[in-house]
Scaffold this motif. Structure first.
Motif, PDB file in Angstrom:
ATOM      1  N   TYR A 154       1.160  -1.005   0.065  1.00  0.00           N
ATOM      2  CA  TYR A 154       0.117  -0.143  -0.273  1.00  0.00           C
ATOM      3  C   TYR A 154       0.948   1.188   0.042  1.00  0.00           C
ATOM      4  O   TYR A 154       1.520   1.317   1.002  1.00  0.00           O
ATOM      5  CB  TYR A 154      -0.916   0.041   1.285  1.00  0.00           C
ATOM      6  N   GLU A 155       0.798   2.066  -0.860  1.00  0.00           N
ATOM      7  CA  GLU A 155       1.439   3.365  -1.255  1.00  0.00           C
ATOM      8  C   GLU A 155       2.883   3.192  -0.895  1.00  0.00           C
ATOM      9  O   GLU A 155       3.417   4.013   0.098  1.00  0.00           O
ATOM     10  CB  GLU A 155       0.636   4.325  -0.497  1.00  0.00           C
ATOM     11  N   GLY A 156       3.578   2.299  -1.188  1.00  0.00           N
ATOM     12  CA  GLY A 156       5.223   2.060  -1.090  1.00  0.00           C
ATOM     13  C   GLY A 156       5.469   1.293   0.254  1.00  0.00           C
ATOM     14  O   GLY A 156       6.762   1.060   0.536  1.00  0.00           O
ATOM     15  N   SER A 157       4.282   0.976   1.018  1.00  0.00           N
ATOM     16  CA  SER A 157       4.656   0.082   2.172  1.00  0.00           C
ATOM     17  C   SER A 157       4.448  -1.279   1.794  1.00  0.00           C
ATOM     18  O   SER A 157       3.495  -1.769   1.169  1.00  0.00           O
ATOM     19  CB  SER A 157       3.688   0.552   3.285  1.00  0.00           C
ATOM     20  N   LYS A 158       5.197  -2.424   2.485  1.00  0.00           N
ATOM     21  CA  LYS A 158       5.073  -3.459   2.282  1.00  0.00           C
ATOM     22  C   LYS A 158       4.843  -4.078   3.922  1.00  0.00           C
ATOM     23  O   LYS A 158       5.539  -4.116   4.654  1.00  0.00           O
ATOM     24  CB  LYS A 158       6.261  -4.112   1.793  1.00  0.00           C
ATOM     25  N   LEU A 159       3.547  -4.363   3.871  1.00  0.00           N
ATOM     26  CA  LEU A 159       2.998  -4.948   5.385  1.00  0.00           C
ATOM     27  C   LEU A 159       2.720  -6.595   5.168  1.00  0.00           C
ATOM     28  O   LEU A 159       2.301  -7.128   4.365  1.00  0.00           O
ATOM     29  CB  LEU A 159       1.825  -4.434   5.797  1.00  0.00           C
ATOM     30  N   SER A 160       3.029  -7.067   6.533  1.00  0.00           N
ATOM     31  CA  SER A 160       2.753  -8.582   6.750  1.00  0.00           C
ATOM     32  C   SER A 160       2.105  -8.575   7.881  1.00  0.00           C
ATOM     33  O   SER A 160       2.233  -7.850   8.815  1.00  0.00           O
ATOM     34  CB  SER A 160       4.272  -9.168   7.029  1.00  0.00           C
ATOM     35  N   ALA A 161       0.867  -9.185   7.966  1.00  0.00           N
ATOM     36  CA  ALA A 161      -0.219  -9.211   9.002  1.00  0.00           C
ATOM     37  C   ALA A 161      -0.383 -10.407   9.194  1.00  0.00           C
ATOM     38  O   ALA A 161      -0.717 -11.408   8.520  1.00  0.00           O
ATOM     39  CB  ALA A 161      -1.536  -8.453   8.453  1.00  0.00           C
ATOM     40  N   GLU A 162       0.005 -10.869  10.880  1.00  0.00           N
ATOM     41  CA  GLU A 162      -0.411 -12.200  11.422  1.00  0.00           C
ATOM     42  C   GLU A 162      -1.455 -12.346  12.237  1.00  0.00           C
ATOM     43  O   GLU A 162      -1.787 -11.488  13.266  1.00  0.00           O
ATOM     44  CB  GLU A 162       0.474 -12.966  12.172  1.00  0.00           C
ATOM     45  N   MET A 163      -2.621 -13.179  12.167  1.00  0.00           N
ATOM     46  CA  MET A 163      -3.905 -13.103  12.892  1.00  0.00           C
ATOM     47  C   MET A 163      -3.325 -13.315  14.451  1.00  0.00           C
ATOM     48  O   MET A 163      -2.453 -14.088  14.774  1.00  0.00           O
ATOM     49  CB  MET A 163      -4.878 -14.179  12.568  1.00  0.00           C
ATOM     50  N   ARG A 164      -3.951 -12.727  15.414  1.00  0.00           N
ATOM     51  CA  ARG A 164      -3.634 -12.805  16.874  1.00  0.00           C
ATOM     52  C   ARG A 164      -4.613 -13.858  17.098  1.00  0.00           C
ATOM     53  O   ARG A 164      -5.547 -14.135  16.784  1.00  0.00           O
ATOM     54  CB  ARG A 164      -4.383 -11.470  17.692  1.00  0.00           C
ATOM     55  N   VAL A 165      -4.102 -14.802  18.188  1.00  0.00           N
ATOM     56  CA  VAL A 165      -4.522 -16.028  18.631  1.00  0.00           C
ATOM     57  C   VAL A 165      -5.319 -15.563  20.168  1.00  0.00           C
ATOM     58  O   VAL A 165      -5.037 -14.784  20.649  1.00  0.00           O
ATOM     59  CB  VAL A 165      -3.595 -17.135  18.837  1.00  0.00           C
TER      60      VAL A 165
END
Length: 165
Positions: A154-165
């Motif tokens: 998104y707009e130059g950002s590279k994000l990685s998202a992990e679900m919280r348990v």
């Protein structure tokens, strides 16, 4: 005459007591119905709202800046044919903060709609790719169509998202 007046007062008191008990019974019944419906919805993992931890980097003024954040979801059933999960993203570092949102739409069988492309399988997850709200996202879905992981640009950002348990 005096006995008749006492009898009328006792009758009014008894009727008032019955009315209060009936009103309480209706209120309690309504509350129980609402709680039962809510519990039925809470038991369906597909419609539960979730949170994801976000990490990533962004190039700011020729420097790679690390950041962290959170994604929260909201489920909405559009029709009996479609439902939508909207992802609200908030992330940043000491020098910037950003927010944006994007959505993933499912059909009645809880499969991403034709707006999204199935790109394969990995580690027991089905991978789906799509663009919404300016975000290019790869979703890692389990066999119940629950998103466990996302890779987001998104707009130059590279994000990685992990679900919280």
């Amino acid at each position: 005459m005096y006995e008749l007046t006492i009898a009328k007062k006792q009758k009014k008191l008894l009727l008032s007591l019955v009315e209060v008990l009936l009103a309480m019974g209706v209120a309690i019944s309504g509350w129980l119905i609402v709680m039962a419906v809510q519990n039925m919805q809470d038991q369906d993992p597909f419609i539960m709202d979730r949170e994801y931890d976000v990490t990533g980097t962004m190039i700011v003024e020729d420097r790679e800046v690390p950041y962290t954040g959170i994604i929260t979801t909201r489920y909405s059933s559009e029709t009996s044919e479609f439902s939508v999960k909207t992802y609200h993203v908030k992330y940043g570092s000491t020098i910037f903060d950003r927010t944006f949102k994007y959505s993933l739409m499912f059909d009645a069988d809880r499969v991403p709609t034709s707006r999204f492309t199935h790109i394969g399988s990995e580690g027991g997850y089905e991978l789906w790719k799509g663009t919404d709200g300016g975000a290019d996202v790869v979703y890692y879905l389990d066999d119940k169509s629950i998103v466990h992981h996302m890779e987001i640009e998104y707009e130059g950002s590279k994000l990685s998202a992990e679900m919280r348990v």
